[in-house]
Design a protein around this motif. Structure first.
Motif, PDB file in Angstrom:
ATOM      1  N   ARG A   1       0.833  -1.212   0.000  1.00 16.46           N
ATOM      2  CA  ARG A   1       0.000   0.000   0.000  1.00 16.46           C
ATOM      3  C   ARG A   1       0.862   1.254   0.000  1.00 16.46           C
ATOM      4  O   ARG A   1       0.549   2.236  -0.683  1.00 16.46           O
ATOM      5  N   LEU A   2       1.952   1.245   0.794  1.00 12.71           N
ATOM      6  CA  LEU A   2       2.832   2.412   0.817  1.00 12.71           C
ATOM      7  C   LEU A   2       3.467   2.645  -0.548  1.00 12.71           C
ATOM      8  O   LEU A   2       3.483   3.781  -1.053  1.00 12.71           O
ATOM      9  N   PHE A   3       3.969   1.607  -1.168  1.00 18.39           N
ATOM     10  CA  PHE A   3       4.645   1.760  -2.452  1.00 18.39           C
ATOM     11  C   PHE A   3       3.676   2.210  -3.542  1.00 18.39           C
ATOM     12  O   PHE A   3       3.987   3.118  -4.327  1.00 18.39           O
ATOM     13  N   VAL A   4       2.518   1.583  -3.589  1.00 20.72           N
ATOM     14  CA  VAL A   4       1.544   1.951  -4.616  1.00 20.72           C
ATOM     15  C   VAL A   4       1.038   3.374  -4.378  1.00 20.72           C
ATOM     16  O   VAL A   4       0.934   4.179  -5.322  1.00 20.72           O
TER      17      VAL A   4
ATOM     18  N   THR B   1       4.080  -0.493  11.851  1.00 17.42           N
ATOM     19  CA  THR B   1       4.497   0.767  11.243  1.00 17.42           C
ATOM     20  C   THR B   1       6.004   0.981  11.254  1.00 17.42           C
ATOM     21  O   THR B   1       6.559   1.495  10.263  1.00 17.42           O
ATOM     22  N   PRO B   2       6.736   0.624  12.325  1.00 15.68           N
ATOM     23  CA  PRO B   2       8.188   0.884  12.298  1.00 15.68           C
ATOM     24  C   PRO B   2       8.907   0.250  11.115  1.00 15.68           C
ATOM     25  O   PRO B   2       9.826   0.855  10.545  1.00 15.68           O
ATOM     26  N   SER B   3       8.515  -0.958  10.751  1.00 17.66           N
ATOM     27  CA  SER B   3       9.167  -1.617   9.624  1.00 17.66           C
ATOM     28  C   SER B   3       8.937  -0.856   8.326  1.00 17.66           C
ATOM     29  O   SER B   3       9.857  -0.694   7.514  1.00 17.66           O
ATOM     30  N   VAL B   4       7.734  -0.366   8.127  1.00 21.02           N
ATOM     31  CA  VAL B   4       7.416   0.370   6.898  1.00 21.02           C
ATOM     32  C   VAL B   4       8.154   1.701   6.864  1.00 21.02           C
ATOM     33  O   VAL B   4       8.732   2.097   5.832  1.00 21.02           O
ATOM     34  N   LEU B   5       8.176   2.416   7.987  1.00 18.85           N
ATOM     35  CA  LEU B   5       8.862   3.701   8.023  1.00 18.85           C
ATOM     36  C   LEU B   5      10.367   3.543   7.830  1.00 18.85           C
ATOM     37  O   LEU B   5      11.012   4.361   7.162  1.00 18.85           O
TER      38      LEU B   5
ATOM     39  N   LEU C   1      11.938 -13.388   2.505  1.00 15.32           N
ATOM     40  CA  LEU C   1      11.661 -12.698   3.761  1.00 15.32           C
ATOM     41  C   LEU C   1      11.419 -11.212   3.555  1.00 15.32           C
ATOM     42  O   LEU C   1      11.508 -10.426   4.500  1.00 15.32           O
ATOM     43  N   THR C   2      11.120 -10.816   2.322  1.00 10.73           N
ATOM     44  CA  THR C   2      10.801  -9.426   2.036  1.00 10.73           C
ATOM     45  C   THR C   2       9.383  -9.335   1.505  1.00 10.73           C
ATOM     46  O   THR C   2       8.913 -10.250   0.831  1.00 10.73           O
ATOM     47  N   PRO C   3       8.661  -8.254   1.802  1.00  7.60           N
ATOM     48  CA  PRO C   3       7.257  -8.168   1.390  1.00  7.60           C
ATOM     49  C   PRO C   3       7.039  -8.199  -0.113  1.00  7.60           C
ATOM     50  O   PRO C   3       5.984  -8.626  -0.573  1.00  7.60           O
ATOM     51  N   PHE C   4       8.019  -7.734  -0.907  1.00 11.02           N
ATOM     52  CA  PHE C   4       7.860  -7.766  -2.359  1.00 11.02           C
ATOM     53  C   PHE C   4       8.272  -9.105  -2.955  1.00 11.02           C
ATOM     54  O   PHE C   4       8.074  -9.330  -4.146  1.00 11.02           O
TER      55      PHE C   4
ATOM     56  N   TYR D   1      -8.542  -6.973  -8.560  1.00 10.06           N
ATOM     57  CA  TYR D   1      -8.585  -6.827  -7.109  1.00 10.06           C
ATOM     58  C   TYR D   1      -7.308  -6.270  -6.481  1.00 10.06           C
ATOM     59  O   TYR D   1      -7.333  -5.864  -5.330  1.00 10.06           O
ATOM     60  N   THR D   2      -6.179  -6.252  -7.183  1.00  5.72           N
ATOM     61  CA  THR D   2      -4.941  -5.829  -6.552  1.00  5.72           C
ATOM     62  C   THR D   2      -4.701  -4.340  -6.742  1.00  5.72           C
ATOM     63  O   THR D   2      -5.150  -3.732  -7.722  1.00  5.72           O
ATOM     64  N   ASN D   3      -3.954  -3.751  -5.801  1.00  3.53           N
ATOM     65  CA  ASN D   3      -3.612  -2.340  -5.891  1.00  3.53           C
ATOM     66  C   ASN D   3      -2.575  -2.059  -6.976  1.00  3.53           C
ATOM     67  O   ASN D   3      -2.430  -0.912  -7.403  1.00  3.53           O
ATOM     68  N   TRP D   4      -1.865  -3.110  -7.396  1.00  4.88           N
ATOM     69  CA  TRP D   4      -0.860  -2.911  -8.430  1.00  4.88           C
ATOM     70  C   TRP D   4      -1.488  -2.399  -9.733  1.00  4.88           C
ATOM     71  O   TRP D   4      -0.809  -1.723 -10.524  1.00  4.88           O
ATOM     72  N   SER D   5      -2.733  -2.700  -9.968  1.00  5.89           N
ATOM     73  CA  SER D   5      -3.381  -2.247 -11.204  1.00  5.89           C
ATOM     74  C   SER D   5      -3.427  -0.724 -11.279  1.00  5.89           C
ATOM     75  O   SER D   5      -3.213  -0.133 -12.339  1.00  5.89           O
ATOM     76  N   TYR D   6      -3.707  -0.078 -10.142  1.00  4.77           N
ATOM     77  CA  TYR D   6      -3.767   1.387 -10.144  1.00  4.77           C
ATOM     78  C   TYR D   6      -2.401   1.980 -10.485  1.00  4.77           C
ATOM     79  O   TYR D   6      -2.299   2.938 -11.261  1.00  4.77           O
ATOM     80  N   LEU D   7      -1.344   1.403  -9.907  1.00  8.06           N
ATOM     81  CA  LEU D   7      -0.014   1.917 -10.186  1.00  8.06           C
ATOM     82  C   LEU D   7       0.367   1.697 -11.646  1.00  8.06           C
ATOM     83  O   LEU D   7       0.932   2.588 -12.291  1.00  8.06           O
TER      84      LEU D   7
END
Length: 927
Positions: free
Chosen positions: A474-477, A533-537, A585-588, A799-805
């Motif tokens: 969500r942050l990246f998109v 949140t700390p991991s994302v920031l 071990l990474t979200p992407f 359904y995915t947010n990647w489509s908007y990006l």
């Protein structure tokens, strides 16, 4: 340049050290397994020697999780002894739909991801008496086998009792036993079973014999699975054993017989049934239960009876499926019970299971196997992503379980179970099976509790990564949408402050690298904050720091994007070489919890690798082109002059005082400073780099990404295709050649990967497994794969947010090309190699969209690098203080200008300086 290379080397070294540290901490669990381990399947007997009879006992225990096993291994002597000689692992629990328990049992028995339905619980013992006759006789009349069953004929099965004359009431589980159970519980049901005998063996166990088991809802489940996008041969494991002349038995159940929570959960019968829904031998009714008022629900497994039935069944059947039942009943009742009561009951049920397993293990023959597994997670575990289930085996040695399907020590797939058992029992495999038999690989610590602890830590890290995945995406998109819309709005309004967007765009391009450098480790109860949140920031701050470092070292926008792309490509490839620890071990990256991929380079970082490598190669090629143009003796057209004359005794500098990219190129072009391989023509930089990326993605030991290899091959052809589309002379000939190249390059990459994969034999990737399935089943199997991948891609698009990006990035390309054509023409003059890189990114993104099952994700991550670089260069050209470029006539004899796929109609440019007669200074588009 040297500083950029130094940072890349440090990042690669750090990646390798992180991989070693993770592997040591986890005791080898999760490491990549290629050419090691011993087969779980016992080798076949040499010709001329007698075949040793083999029996596989499969014990299913829904509700048994890693935390409970960890406690048992630490405190219970029986479990400590059991785990010393065991091989353990984590098993996926994916089904064709919902993570239901019945669907998991059907998946294990089919060797393919199946779905369940309302009729899953319609299982009856074959000797149960119904109004018109016994359940088995009615089943054979209503659902005859392939050869048909004569009316009124009872099937003759060894050990099956004849129906008792004068039997009243219904035999089966307590809820279906009527008065018999009310009078005396399960014991009454056993006594009411009649006096059919099965010889001395039956007499020694106290059981009258084991009747067949019939599943009345099997045909309804067959129809439900026909609608899936892949073949699901329900009951194919039992059918394969029947084809080899072997029998199957099912013992135990997880029924809740009475009370408002009453339900039938006959998991063992679902796994052991053949395609018709019939099991040869079984004890799945109330005779496997005993009343216990102290146990939640009032009923628990009668282990003495089940063990007697197991001793009888293993003499006749080659596969015996035993359902533990008690932990499953507690899992169903968990929302109704106090926490203390639930944990006490689970502990006692697990200890009783351990004692039963000790008896079974003691009775194993030399080539027998014993398997314990949890087929499916509970509802609470599903909600938190804890869907990797424990599996333990005895008889094949100690260590960690692995599989060619996963290539990960300690991780196996549930679809591997059916082909593995069939191979061990020398039964023919079903053509629709895609699983592979397991391996046993040595761990890096002592067997037993230590290996289980490593698996527990690995599972904790995977769960944490799964839980933080949505926040990172969500942050990246969201950032991508904002940081793309801002420059586009400024270009539309012709803002005078476009330069302020360059650094945020560079940080966006650096975010995938920052993401990769922050694996979900350490993990555990004390690190639960890591998924928040700390991991994302921290990832966002690291991306900003990497962007600032790249800008400072490179000194120009194009150089900074090239540095970020180079670092990202280096770390991605280094991680693949080190075993892809960071990728899982990474979200992407891919997640074993998701189950779509377990090794290699996933679709997210496949797109990142193609895009970053293209941008890095374009920056190098542009630097190389400027170095060649500034070198002594270079042929220049009349009117050429250097962009900025250098001061005597020092390299040229830009307006900021730092050496510009063109200055660095002049110095690096000195033959004394550059190695021979740097003297490549600039035009070959992007195609050769992307060709190397295609080889990495095609390698079965590195990328193992078929669609990615084809996409990189198409991206390598992107500059040639763009030049052909923009050609003014010999247009038809050039476009035909480009089209031939565009089709031939991915075909060559696909053939290379197939031939490369075939050299691995049993350790081949999913590519060869799919090809073998096509050879055995026919072209329909390939059509199923294509339909399944297209369907998944369409679902992700919806359904995915990647489509908007992706849509926003495509719009950015289109807006700059069509609405700001002058910007494109200026880029083609001042940085033609950068334009070639942008064309390669666009071609690779389109290919990734069409050639991958999650193509929308790969297309978006690829296009991020092209769109951010294009917007940053356009912002630099449109910023105030930048001298405009003259649009002079093309250089005589020059090759057609490279262009974006939908290039503008401006004049061709040589890319070596200004037009004749121009007195202005050609600006550096990287500023």
């Amino acid at each position: 340049m040297a500083a950029v290379l130094l940072v890349a080397g440090l990042l690669a070294a750090g990646t390798g050290l992180t991989a070693r540290q993770l592997q040591g901490t986890l005791g080898g669990a999760g490491r990549l397994v290629l050419d090691e381990g011993r087969p779980w399947v016992a080798p076949a007997a040499p010709p001329g020697q007698g075949t040793q009879r083999r029996v596989v006992t499969l014990v299913t225990a829904p509700g048994l999780d890693l935390a409970l096993l960890h406690r048992l291994a630490a405190t219970d002597p029986t479990w400590q002894s059991l785990l010393q000689g065991a091989a353990a692992g984590l098993m996926t629990a994916h089904t064709g739909g919902y993570y239901g328990r019945e669907a998991a049992y059907l998946t294990l028995g089919a060797g393919a991801r199946a779905v369940s339905g309302p009729t899953a619980g319609w299982v009856l013992p074959g000797d149960q008496v119904l109004a018109p006759g016994t359940a088995a006789s009615l089943f054979d009349r209503w659902w005859p086998g392939p050869s048909g069953t004569p009316p009124g004929a009872e099937p003759a099965l060894a050990g099956s009792p004849a129906p008792a004359s004068g039997t009243e009431g219904v035999r089966g589980s307590p809820e279906r036993n009527g008065g018999a159970q009310a009078a005396g519980g399960p014991e009454a049901g056993v006594e009411a079973a009649g006096d059919g005998a099965a010889g001395g063996a039956a007499a020694s166990t106290g059981l009258p014999g084991l009747p067949p088991v019939v599943h009345w809802g099997g045909h309804a489940l067959q129809r439900a699975n026909q609608d899936l996008d892949h073949p699901v041969p329900l009951g194919s494991l039992a059918a394969a054993l029947h084809a080899a002349g072997l029998k199957v038995a099912a013992l135990g159940n997880a029924d809740l017989p009475s009370g408002p929570w009453a339900s039938a959960r006959p998991g063992a019968a679902l796994l052991a049934a053949d395609g018709r829904g019939r099991v040869d031998l079984g004890l799945v009714d109330g005779r496997a239960l005993e009343p216990d008022p102290s146990f939640p629900g009032g009923w628990r497994t009668r282990w003495d009876t089940v063990l007697d039935a197991w001793a009888l069944a293993r003499r006749q059947a080659a596969l015996v499926v035993v359902e533990e039942g008690d932990l499953a009943r507690l899992e169903d009742l968990a929302p109704l019970l106090p926490a203390g009561t639930l944990e006490t009951a689970r502990w006692e049920a697990a200890r009783r299971l351990g004692r039963a397993l000790a008896v079974m293990r003691a009775g194993l023959g030399p080539e027998d196997r014993l398997i314990l597994l949890n087929p499916a997670p509970g509802s609470e575990a599903r909600a938190t992503g804890e869907t990797l289930m424990p599996v333990i085996t005895w008889g094949a040695g100690s260590g960690l379980l692995a599989s060619p399907s996963t290539r990960r020590a300690g991780v196996v797939a549930n679809t591997d179970l059916a082909p593995m058992i069939a191979a061990h029992l020398a039964a023919p495999p079903h053509p629709a099976w895609v699983g592979r038999p397991w391996l046993v690989v040595p761990g890096e610590g002592p067997p037993g509790a230590e290996a289980l602890a490593g698996l527990h830590r690995l599972d904790a890290g995977l769960v944490v990564n799964y839980q933080r995945r949505a926040a990172f995406i969500r942050l990246f998109v969201g950032a991508g949408l904002v940081l793309t819309a801002g420059p586009l709005l400024g270009l539309w309004r012709r803002s005078r402050r476009l330069g302020r967007w360059v650094q945020p765009l560079l940080a966006l391009a650096a975010f995938p690298l920052a993401n990769l450098l922050l694996p979900a480790w350490p993990a555990g109860p004390g690190w639960s904050w890591w998924s928040g949140t700390p991991s994302v920031l921290l990832a966002a701050l690291l991306a900003v720091a990497l962007a600032a470092l790249a800008r400072r070292l490179a000194g120009s926008t194009l150089g900074a994007f090239g540095a970020v792309g180079f670092w990202t490509a280096v770390v991605t490839v280094a991680d693949a070489l080190a075993g892809a620890w960071l990728a899982q071990l990474t979200p992407f990256g891919y997640s074993p919890i998701g189950g779509a991929r377990f090794y290699g380079i996933g679709n997210e970082y496949m797109g990142v690798l193609i895009g970053s490598a293209a941008v890095a190669a374009a920056a190098w090629a542009e630097m190389r082109r400027r170095a060649a143009a500034a070198a002594p003796g270079h042929r220049r057209r009349p009117g050429w002059q250097p962009a900025r004359p250098p001061m005597p005794g020092q390299p040229p500098a830009g307006r900021s005082g730092r050496p510009s990219a063109g200055a660095a190129a002049v110095w690096l072009a000195d033959p004394k400073r550059l190695a021979t391989w740097w003297r490549l023509p600039a035009a070959l930089g992007v195609p050769l780099t992307l060709g190397a990326v295609a080889a990495v993605l095609a390698s079965p030991r590195l990328g193992s990404n078929f669609g990615g290899a084809l996409s990189a091959a198409v991206a390598a052809c992107g500059p040639a295709l763009a030049s052909a589309l923009a050609a003014r002379r010999q247009r038809l000939r050039r476009r035909a050649a480009a089209g031939f190249l565009l089709l031939g390059a991915p075909v060559a990459a696909g053939l290379l990967m197939a031939l490369w994969d075939r050299q691995l034999g049993a350790g081949a990737t999913h590519v060869l497994a799919t090809w073998e399935q096509v050879e055995s089943v026919g072209p329909g199997a390939l059509a199923d794969v294509v339909v399944r991948k297209i369907g998944m891609n369409l679902r992700l698009m919806r359904y995915t947010n990647w489509s908007y990006l992706f849509v926003m990035l495509v719009f950015a390309y289109a807006f700059v090309i069509y609405r700001r054509a002058a910007v494109v023409r200026r880029l083609e003059r001042s940085a033609p190699e950068a334009v070639r890189g942008l064309a390669a990114v666009a071609a690779g993104s389109l290919a990734a969209l069409l050639l991958n099952d999650s193509g929308i994700v790969a297309a978006a991550t690829t296009l991020v690098y092209g769109a951010t670089l294009l917007l940053a260069l356009a912002a630099g050209l449109e910023s105030p203080g930048t001298a405009p470029l003259s649009a002079g006539p093309p250089e005589t004899g020059a090759a057609p200008r490279p262009a974006l796929p939908a290039g503008s109609q401006g004049p061709a440019a040589s890319g070596r300086g200004q037009a004749p007669g121009s007195r202005g200074v050609a600006p550096d588009p990287g500023r």
